[in-house]
Write an enzyme that holds these catalytic residues in place. Structure first.
Site, mmCIF file in Angstrom:
data_model
loop_
_atom_site.group_PDB
_atom_site.id
_atom_site.type_symbol
_atom_site.label_atom_id
_atom_site.label_comp_id
_atom_site.label_asym_id
_atom_site.label_seq_id
_atom_site.Cartn_x
_atom_site.Cartn_y
_atom_site.Cartn_z
ATOM 1 N N HIS A 121 2.885 4.292 -1.556
ATOM 2 C CA HIS A 121 2.826 5.062 -2.802
ATOM 3 C C HIS A 121 4.202 5.141 -3.455
ATOM 4 C CE1 HIS A 121 -0.769 6.467 -0.702
ATOM 5 N NE2 HIS A 121 -1.245 6.754 -1.893
ATOM 6 N N MET B 141 0.813 -1.225 0.000
ATOM 7 C CA MET B 141 0.000 0.000 0.000
ATOM 8 C C MET B 141 0.844 1.272 0.000
ATOM 9 S SD MET B 141 -2.887 -1.223 -0.301
ATOM 10 C CE MET B 141 -3.623 -2.821 -0.107
ATOM 11 N N ASP C 299 24.425 -10.916 2.848
ATOM 12 C CA ASP C 299 24.582 -11.686 1.617
ATOM 13 C C ASP C 299 26.037 -11.711 1.137
ATOM 14 O OD1 ASP C 299 23.593 -13.140 -0.735
ATOM 15 O OD2 ASP C 299 24.101 -11.306 -1.821
#
Length: 164
Positions: free
Chosen positions: A77, A75, A130
């Site tokens: 923007h 949700m 990572d």
């Protein structure tokens, strides 16, 4: 159902309409951290990791994450960011090596950039993990939180500062 901002009249998910909100300058800063071994600290700071410059790659990952936050958070923007920066600081205490990550984001728009800053800090920490996991899978990504935000209808927020 009208009490929930992210639900429409049918009770289904919607993105909030911000078209009537005033455009203002908005900033947000978030932090995260990652604890790692002395060996990793030495390899990162001497830039001798086989995968390359860990901090440079993590920094770019954080900036990319801020730019793509709306792709991660349903949700949220899509925003046109005016600036994003990632800063690093090492703390060493009691034989614990911790990389502090600070992500700052700025825009001029109708909604804030808190999620972009939080996403940037998180993605930066994840990228360090990572890049280093081949040597140590026991790294600990620490708390991630908003430090401050400025602009918008709700006003400024500064963590730890009491409101009157």
């Amino acid at each position: 159902m009208s009490d929930f901002t992210h639900l429409n009249e049918q009770g289904r998910a919607r993105m909030v309409d911000i078209s009537e909100k005033q455009e203002t300058e908005r900033t947000a800063t978030a932090v995260s951290s990652i604890q790692l071994t002395k060996e990793l600290y030495e390899k990162i700071t001497s830039n001798t990791m086989k995968k390359g410059d860990v901090l440079a790659i993590a920094q770019v990952a954080g900036i990319m994450a801020a730019k793509n936050t709306s792709d991660w958070i349903p949700m949220c923007h899509p925003l046109q960011l005016k600036g994003t920066d990632i800063a690093f600081d090492w703390t060493i205490a009691d034989n614990i090596y911790e990389l502090q990550i600070e992500a700052s984001v700025k825009t001029k728009g109708s909604t804030g950039v808190e999620m972009e800053a939080l996403t940037a800090a998180s993605a930066t920490a994840l990228t360090v993990y990572d890049m280093c996991k081949a040597l140590d899978k026991g790294m600990i990504i620490g708390q991630t939180y908003l430090v401050n935000k400025t602009g918008g209808k709700s006003g400024d927020y500064h963590r730890g500062v009491e409101e009157d």
